[in-house]
Design an enzyme around this catalytic site. Sequence first.
Site, PDB file in Angstrom:
ATOM      1  N   CYS A 293      13.923  10.062   7.164  1.00  0.00           N
ATOM      2  CA  CYS A 293      13.603   9.843   8.575  1.00  0.00           C
ATOM      3  C   CYS A 293      14.816  10.005   9.477  1.00  0.00           C
ATOM      4  O   CYS A 293      14.690  10.412  10.625  1.00  0.00           O
ATOM      5  CB  CYS A 293      13.007   8.455   8.745  1.00  0.00           C
TER       6      CYS A 293
ATOM      7  N   GLU B 193       8.296   1.584  11.615  1.00  0.00           N
ATOM      8  CA  GLU B 193       9.462   2.453  11.379  1.00  0.00           C
ATOM      9  C   GLU B 193       8.945   3.883  11.325  1.00  0.00           C
ATOM     10  O   GLU B 193       8.272   4.273  10.365  1.00  0.00           O
ATOM     11  CB  GLU B 193      10.127   2.097  10.041  1.00  0.00           C
TER      12      GLU B 193
ATOM     13  N   LYS C  71       0.876  -1.181   0.000  1.00  0.00           N
ATOM     14  CA  LYS C  71       0.000   0.000   0.000  1.00  0.00           C
ATOM     15  C   LYS C  71       0.907   1.223   0.000  1.00  0.00           C
ATOM     16  O   LYS C  71       1.420   1.640   1.044  1.00  0.00           O
ATOM     17  CB  LYS C  71      -0.894  -0.025   1.245  1.00  0.00           C
TER      18      LYS C  71
ATOM     19  N   GLU D 160      10.095  16.513  14.884  1.00  0.00           N
ATOM     20  CA  GLU D 160      10.563  16.207  13.536  1.00  0.00           C
ATOM     21  C   GLU D 160       9.932  17.191  12.548  1.00  0.00           C
ATOM     22  O   GLU D 160       8.720  17.403  12.573  1.00  0.00           O
ATOM     23  CB  GLU D 160      10.148  14.781  13.157  1.00  0.00           C
TER      24      GLU D 160
HETATM   25  P1  NAD Z   1       2.007   8.970   7.280  1.00  0.00           P
HETATM   26  O1  NAD Z   1       2.007   8.344   8.615  1.00  0.00           O
HETATM   27  O2  NAD Z   1       1.143  10.127   7.035  1.00  0.00           O
HETATM   28  O3  NAD Z   1       1.606   7.901   6.151  1.00  0.00           O
HETATM   29  C1  NAD Z   1       2.325   6.710   5.973  1.00  0.00           C
HETATM   30  C2  NAD Z   1       1.445   5.678   5.293  1.00  0.00           C
HETATM   31  O4  NAD Z   1       0.378   5.330   6.173  1.00  0.00           O
HETATM   32  C3  NAD Z   1       0.779   6.156   4.009  1.00  0.00           C
HETATM   33  O5  NAD Z   1       0.796   5.101   3.074  1.00  0.00           O
HETATM   34  C4  NAD Z   1      -0.649   6.471   4.461  1.00  0.00           C
HETATM   35  O6  NAD Z   1      -1.604   6.346   3.426  1.00  0.00           O
HETATM   36  C5  NAD Z   1      -0.863   5.403   5.504  1.00  0.00           C
HETATM   37  N1  NAD Z   1      -1.901   5.705   6.511  1.00  0.00           N
HETATM   38  C6  NAD Z   1      -2.369   6.916   6.904  1.00  0.00           C
HETATM   39  N2  NAD Z   1      -3.291   6.762   7.876  1.00  0.00           N
HETATM   40  C7  NAD Z   1      -3.393   5.435   8.109  1.00  0.00           C
HETATM   41  C8  NAD Z   1      -4.152   4.637   9.029  1.00  0.00           C
HETATM   42  N3  NAD Z   1      -5.010   5.187   9.891  1.00  0.00           N
HETATM   43  N4  NAD Z   1      -3.989   3.304   9.017  1.00  0.00           N
HETATM   44  C9  NAD Z   1      -3.103   2.721   8.171  1.00  0.00           C
HETATM   45  N5  NAD Z   1      -2.367   3.413   7.269  1.00  0.00           N
HETATM   46  C10 NAD Z   1      -2.503   4.757   7.255  1.00  0.00           C
HETATM   47  O7  NAD Z   1       3.543   9.312   6.985  1.00  0.00           O
HETATM   48  P2  NAD Z   1       4.138  10.085   5.718  1.00  0.00           P
HETATM   49  O8  NAD Z   1       3.814  11.527   5.833  1.00  0.00           O
HETATM   50  O9  NAD Z   1       3.771   9.360   4.474  1.00  0.00           O
HETATM   51  O10 NAD Z   1       5.713   9.875   5.939  1.00  0.00           O
HETATM   52  C11 NAD Z   1       6.498  10.719   6.704  1.00  0.00           C
HETATM   53  C12 NAD Z   1       6.845  10.060   8.020  1.00  0.00           C
HETATM   54  O11 NAD Z   1       7.453   8.792   7.773  1.00  0.00           O
HETATM   55  C13 NAD Z   1       7.865  10.839   8.808  1.00  0.00           C
HETATM   56  O12 NAD Z   1       7.499  10.896  10.152  1.00  0.00           O
HETATM   57  C14 NAD Z   1       9.143  10.026   8.642  1.00  0.00           C
HETATM   58  O13 NAD Z   1      10.080  10.188   9.659  1.00  0.00           O
HETATM   59  C15 NAD Z   1       8.612   8.650   8.571  1.00  0.00           C
HETATM   60  N6  NAD Z   1       9.583   7.746   7.942  1.00  0.00           N
HETATM   61  C16 NAD Z   1      10.240   6.833   8.730  1.00  0.00           C
HETATM   62  C17 NAD Z   1      11.185   5.983   8.183  1.00  0.00           C
HETATM   63  C18 NAD Z   1      11.909   4.958   9.040  1.00  0.00           C
HETATM   64  O14 NAD Z   1      12.440   4.007   8.499  1.00  0.00           O
HETATM   65  N7  NAD Z   1      11.946   5.089  10.351  1.00  0.00           N
HETATM   66  C19 NAD Z   1      11.467   6.052   6.821  1.00  0.00           C
HETATM   67  C20 NAD Z   1      10.794   6.995   6.056  1.00  0.00           C
HETATM   68  C21 NAD Z   1       9.838   7.836   6.625  1.00  0.00           C
END
Ligand code: NAD
Length: 488
Positions: A290, A256, A181, A390
Amino acid sequence: MELEAHFAQLFINNCYVTCVNQTKLSVFNPATGDLVSDQIPVAGPDDVDSAVRAANAAFAAGSEWRRMTFPERQKILFRFADILEANQEYLASLTRLTLGAPYLPFGQAEIATAIGCFRYYAGWVDKFAGQSFPADDGFYKIVRNEPLGVVAGIIPWNGPLASVGLKAAPALAAGNVFILKPSEKTPLAAAALGKLAIEAGFPPGVFQVLLGDGSTGALLASHMDVNKVSFTGSVATGKAVQVLAAKSNLKRCTLELGGKSPAVVFNDADLANAVQWCVNGLTTNSGQICFAASRVYVQEGIYDTFIAAYRAAFEAKRSVIGDPDAANSQLGPVVDKAQYDRIMGIIENAKQEDDGTLLVGGQPLFSKGYYIEPAIFTDTKHDASIYKEEIFGPVVVINKFKTEEEVLARSNASKYGLMAGVFTQDINRALRMSSSFDSGVVGINCISTIHFSCPFGGTKESGLGREMGVNALMAYTEPKTVLINLNY
Ligand code: NAD
């Protein structure tokens, strides 16, 4: 770029199919603000059910996937890696359309991570053997690593193919089936993967792609016939995913999440090396990684020299920001208007609240698109949001410290624990610091980098579990103990 029909479809059971749910999403080019597509599907309950059904059929005892020998499974994973490599420029161009990162360095690097993961885990297929223990007490013991079944990979927008490699490669290598997804902000490369998965030889239902938003992610996280969710994204969503997993079938979770990674530079550090890693670790993908080195602490003896060198290297980055399609651009816009407004709002708020000194940057760039001039804040207040939270954008906070004890306490006084870096020529201090940092990864004279063979992930609210290395295989399998009674 004219988008073909399959970009508006889901990839289920090795076929591109029309989404039952009628809701559509729009995606925009952050370099211009122009519409790229208003036909991105949002997989709904019927669509998710049909992918989960196909996945369970593909995982059923006696299925083609379950009957495969190790070399056959390996061959598919290696072939998929080769196909990704052959198509890397095309896939990067799809991501670039809505992420805005130029091909060099980030576009190519994030695909190289995906390719590397598929090759690395293909090599593991016949080596993740489990354990056996002798019958000292009359019981011979076998511990098998058994695949979990249906794994859902819910990923963010900032590294849309790297995240696929980190999740799908170990899950499939361990014998699971996988439903991807992607983020609603960067769905195009994921949509293209279906054709490549067929070419690689995955049987139907083994690798599927459901485009959608948070509602689709939530359906997967709460589905009773999904056995594991591997999530990368924000802390808030990660917590919501774990609740959904717990409230449904207690599916296994890997999370993550975010970071605010400290880089600590001591007086005796190699200045050029420290500056290079810290600046690259913040500006890569316009700060949207991240493990960005977003909190820098510099010892007082070299503070002024470091700031001058950091600022010079930072301002040099300004000259390579531009149109992601132009050959001389290395950095592009941030991902979309929402992200742009959020980051500019954080910068404005910090200025208004006098949360620190804005040394340079923080202005909008160019007349169109979502470009932000990278910003340095110094001497920030310890309780300011710009210091603690962040930002996920090109904004760094740099502060001065006196002693090792002081900087360790400040580094660890964070809800995050993804990565930390220490820059020093003193190996004893470096190793001492590496033990004391509360984070999943520590770099010595480096930061914001990872390696296939080593676990990656965070402590505290940066996550739960680890990706990469053998740890990822453990996270996609359940140990099963078999006791053989030799006493009768
Ligand atoms: P997000 O949490 O908004 O979305 C991530 C994913 O979750 C998307 O595919 C989204 O559609 C889905 N999603 C949203 N609501 C959901 C729910 N209620 N249930 C299940 N899935 C849901 O994050 P983002 O804005 O896409 O990404 C940025 C964040 O990701 C930052 O905080 C960053 O630090 C983190 N990140 C972490 C790593 C790591 O390895 N630790 C790597 C990359 C990004």
